[in-house]
Design an enzyme around this catalytic site. Structure first.
Site, PDB file in Angstrom:
ATOM      1  N   HIS A 190      29.511  39.172  52.161  1.00  0.00           N
ATOM      2  CA  HIS A 190      30.730  39.125  51.359  1.00  0.00           C
ATOM      3  C   HIS A 190      31.266  37.701  51.351  1.00  0.00           C
ATOM      4  O   HIS A 190      31.143  36.974  52.347  1.00  0.00           O
ATOM      5  CB  HIS A 190      31.778  40.087  51.933  1.00  0.00           C
ATOM      6  CG  HIS A 190      32.961  40.254  51.024  1.00  0.00           C
ATOM      7  ND1 HIS A 190      34.008  39.349  51.009  1.00  0.00           N
ATOM      8  CD2 HIS A 190      33.245  41.192  50.087  1.00  0.00           C
ATOM      9  CE1 HIS A 190      34.887  39.734  50.096  1.00  0.00           C
ATOM     10  NE2 HIS A 190      34.455  40.845  49.521  1.00  0.00           N
ATOM     11  N   GLU A 202      29.574  39.224  42.872  1.00  0.00           N
ATOM     12  CA  GLU A 202      31.024  39.048  42.930  1.00  0.00           C
ATOM     13  C   GLU A 202      31.367  37.577  42.739  1.00  0.00           C
ATOM     14  O   GLU A 202      31.204  36.778  43.672  1.00  0.00           O
ATOM     15  CB  GLU A 202      31.550  39.477  44.299  1.00  0.00           C
ATOM     16  CG  GLU A 202      31.307  40.933  44.596  1.00  0.00           C
ATOM     17  CD  GLU A 202      32.270  41.427  45.658  1.00  0.00           C
ATOM     18  OE1 GLU A 202      33.174  42.195  45.298  1.00  0.00           O
ATOM     19  OE2 GLU A 202      32.155  41.004  46.812  1.00  0.00           O
ATOM     20  N   GLY A 235      40.052  39.475  44.432  1.00  0.00           N
ATOM     21  CA  GLY A 235      41.440  39.526  44.873  1.00  0.00           C
ATOM     22  C   GLY A 235      42.378  38.648  44.068  1.00  0.00           C
ATOM     23  O   GLY A 235      43.522  38.426  44.460  1.00  0.00           O
ATOM     24  N   SER A 243      38.276  42.205  41.351  1.00  0.00           N
ATOM     25  CA  SER A 243      39.411  42.672  40.569  1.00  0.00           C
ATOM     26  C   SER A 243      39.087  43.819  39.609  1.00  0.00           C
ATOM     27  O   SER A 243      39.643  43.905  38.518  1.00  0.00           O
ATOM     28  CB  SER A 243      40.058  41.510  39.798  1.00  0.00           C
ATOM     29  OG  SER A 243      40.528  40.536  40.715  1.00  0.00           O
ATOM     30  N   GLY A 256      37.776  46.342  45.687  1.00  0.00           N
ATOM     31  CA  GLY A 256      38.598  45.993  46.846  1.00  0.00           C
ATOM     32  C   GLY A 256      39.986  46.584  46.705  1.00  0.00           C
ATOM     33  O   GLY A 256      40.246  47.746  47.054  1.00  0.00           O
ATOM     34  N   GLY A 257      40.906  45.777  46.157  1.00  0.00           N
ATOM     35  CA  GLY A 257      42.314  46.144  46.072  1.00  0.00           C
ATOM     36  C   GLY A 257      42.554  47.506  45.440  1.00  0.00           C
ATOM     37  O   GLY A 257      43.341  48.317  45.965  1.00  0.00           O
TER      38      GLY A 257
HETATM   39  P1  PGA Z   1      39.014  43.015  44.676  1.00  0.00           P
HETATM   40  O1  PGA Z   1      38.020  42.798  45.941  1.00  0.00           O
HETATM   41  O2  PGA Z   1      38.475  44.209  43.949  1.00  0.00           O
HETATM   42  O3  PGA Z   1      40.337  43.220  45.280  1.00  0.00           O
HETATM   43  O4  PGA Z   1      38.916  41.762  43.876  1.00  0.00           O
HETATM   44  C1  PGA Z   1      36.648  42.800  45.804  1.00  0.00           C
HETATM   45  C2  PGA Z   1      36.004  42.411  47.099  1.00  0.00           C
HETATM   46  O5  PGA Z   1      36.707  42.150  48.081  1.00  0.00           O
HETATM   47  O6  PGA Z   1      34.778  42.320  47.148  1.00  0.00           O
END
Ligand code: PGA
Length: 573
Positions: free
Chosen positions: A82, A156, A162, A202, A223-224
């Site tokens: 990650h 990603e 995020g 995101s 994530g979020g």
């Molecule tokens: P996010 O996080 O969806 O909040 O952008 C993705 C991740 O942490 O891999």
């Protein structure tokens, strides 16, 4: 966890009998909550994974968690590489690679995260960054070891994690294609097609549908938005819809369901018997016929389609290339037509030739000058000769349903015919050739079996070494009709009566993709469009008759249709 479990418990447990392809769902809580998560999610079908593992299996490494410990809890997955691990904890690709191998050894599935920073993106380094992260992260993993089934890649872009800045579906698709290209370099194209590539950064319920509609986006790393049970459930629901047109890694298992695509009508002609679709690279135009209506159709994918009335039943058509016509404009629109009594030459594109009924010029007689048969399916071989199969005219009426009276022939550039088979059958179909041109596919539709032959390139040779490629499964109605080979050598067979086109791997007989049509009788198919990445499907009445089209996912493409070549010295008479 409790809320997610409640959302999922009644409708998410997949069984072999399920008819929908459900996405695999995995949650990755921090280490202290893994056992709680496993307990709370039991019976939901949701799997649990860890966000990291240590670099060692055994020994004194206070504070570290080994892959074997994760496995012993009952976890199925580990997430590795990650971007936060890479940037905040200085994890390098070599360490990530060690961890990937440790996890695979413990039979854990791995999500390997890759992605470029904003600065790298702006400097157009996306490709090289993910190429390097994948090659180093997956170093020394053998494609044959079964480990590939346990690897998922999460693309990603660091600038999207995020930040609320989600990549556009198009940006994601471009990056996913790059990921798949690198996977293909490492493990070969077949393996690369089967590895799932998730998008992360995101992702929200609002963006999931568009992202998942991209052919190479096979899932999402959230994530979020996963912190609220309802929004996570809605994202998974987005995955349910879209997964019907994407691969899952389980495609390597023998009992897995094939991928499903749906073709849409693009030309609403009511052909009584649409057939013989050919895409001309030269003309950037799709041609096809309606057999009993005595029509040849043309469509350049932009303007209105148009037809020419032939005044004779048409078996099939092919693109014609005449040696004596050097002017490209004279060649344009030139086709050879297998008519009921003779092979004809027509021009679909010359001035003032739209929607008329002037017939064509006779080139030569067709084989078997008898009322009992007529020309049917045909395609040009890789040397520019037309292979033409015949049709028992009484077959449909059933009066001589058992009689094999139709042969298979080849017309060469001197307009001479030779017989390719030393026996007869009833309804020729499926004729098509892979790139190398040394194999020909063929079926006699009523037998519901598709065969491959060694194809004789030399004049006077016969088809030999007949072997069974595929039999239509007993639970499907209808029979195999026209077919085409894609650039990877897979066979796409229109199943008339069963409302679908199947992709069959001729080396194993396995079906791995199905194109559904809303009508019962697709009759043939071919690849077309400027990039040869669309499948065009002809159909017939009574409920069908339109031309259908579906964009190919996973970089699947067709081969350019060869042209039938006529020698300059041959007299048209
Ligand atoms: P996010 O996080 O969806 O909040 O952008 C993705 C991740 O942490 O891999």
């Amino acid at each position: 966890m409790k809320l997610i479990a409640a959302n999922f418990i009644h409708h998410r447990t997949t069984t072999k009998e399920d008819t929908t392809i459900l996405p695999e769902v995995v949650v990755f809580p921090p280490f202290p909550y893994l056992t709680t998560a496993i307990a709370l999610l039991e019976g939901t079908g949701i799997k649990v994974g860890a966000q990291n593992v240590g670099l060692e299996t055994k020994g004194a490494f206070t504070g570290e968690v080994a892959a074997s410990m994760i496995r012993s809890l009952g976890c199925d997955y580990v997430m590795l590489g990650h971007s936060e691990r890479r940037s905040l904890y200085d994890e390098i690709d070599a360490d990530i690679n060690t961890k990937v191998k440790l996890c695979l050894k413990e039979n854990l599935n791995v999500i390997l995260c890759v992605g470029e920073t904003e600065e790298e993106y702006e400097n157009e380094l996306l490709r090289s960054v993910i190429d390097m992260q994948l090659k180093k992260g997956l170093m020394n993993i053998q494609p044959s070891s079964g480990d590939l089934d346990r690897i998922v890649i999460a693309y990603e872009p660091v600038w999207a994690i995020g930040t609320g800045k989600v990549a556009t579906p198009e940006q994601a698709q471009i990056a996913h294609v790059a990921v798949r290209q690198t996977l293909s370099e490492i493990f070969g194209p077949n393996a690369a097609r089967k590895i799932r590539i998730q998008y992360g950064g995101s992702v929200t319920p609002a963006s999931i549908d568009d992202l998942m509609s991209m052919p190479d986006v096979d899932g999402a790393l959230v994530g979020g938005a996963s912190l609220t049970a309802d929004s996570f459930t809605r994202i998974v629901d987005g995955g349910v819809v879209s997964l019907s047109s994407t691969f899952s890694s389980t495609t390597t298992m023998p009992n897995v369901r094939p991928k499903e695509l749906t073709a849409k009508e693009c030309v609403t002609t009511k052909n009584a018997l649409g057939e013989s679709p050919v895409w001309s690279q030269r003309d950037q135009c799709l041609y096809w016929i309606s057999a009993q209506e005595e029509e040849v159709w043309a469509w350049n994918l932009q303007d209105a389609p148009y037809r020419r009335l032939m005044g004779t039943v048409v078996g099939c058509i092919a693109i014609l290339n005449e040696d004596n016509e050097n002017d490209i404009n004279d060649q344009k629109g030139s086709l050879i037509v297998a008519g009921e009594k003779a092979f004809l030459k027509i021009h679909m594109m010359s001035e003032g030739t739209r929607d008329f009924s002037s017939g064509g010029t006779v080139l030569c007689n067709r084989p078997e000058q008898t009322e009992a048969t007529r020309p049917n399916d045909g395609r040009v071989d890789r040397q520019g000769r037309l292979v033409i199969g015949m049709y028992n005219n009484y077959h449909r009426a059933g009066s001589s349903a058992g009689e094999n009276n139709a042969g298979l022939y080849r017309l060469n550039s001197k307009l001479e015919l030779e017989s390719l088979l030393d026996y007869k059958y009833r309804v020729s179909n499926c004729i098509c050739f892979p790139q190398e041109g040394d194999v020909m596919y063929f079926c006699d539709t009523p037998t519901r079996k598709v065969y491959a032959f060694d194809y004789p390139k030399e004049e006077g040779g016969k088809l030999s070494n007949r072997r069974l490629v595929w039999t239509v499964p007993a639970n499907l109605p209808g029979g195999p009709d026209g077919a085409q080979v894609d650039a990877d050598g897979f066979l796409w067979i229109a199943l008339s009566g069963a409302g679908r086109v199947m992709r069959v791997d001729p080396s194993t007989g396995r079906v791995d993709m199905v194109v559904h049509l809303p009508v019962d009788c697709p009759t043939s198919c071919t690849f077309g469009g400027p990039n040869l990445d669309e499948l065009f499907i002809t159909t017939r009445g009574p409920d069908g008759g339109g031309l259908y089209r579906v964009k190919m996912p996973y970089g699947i493409k067709g081969l350019a249709e060869p042209e039938f070549f006529v020698d300059a010295n041959v007299n048209d008479e």
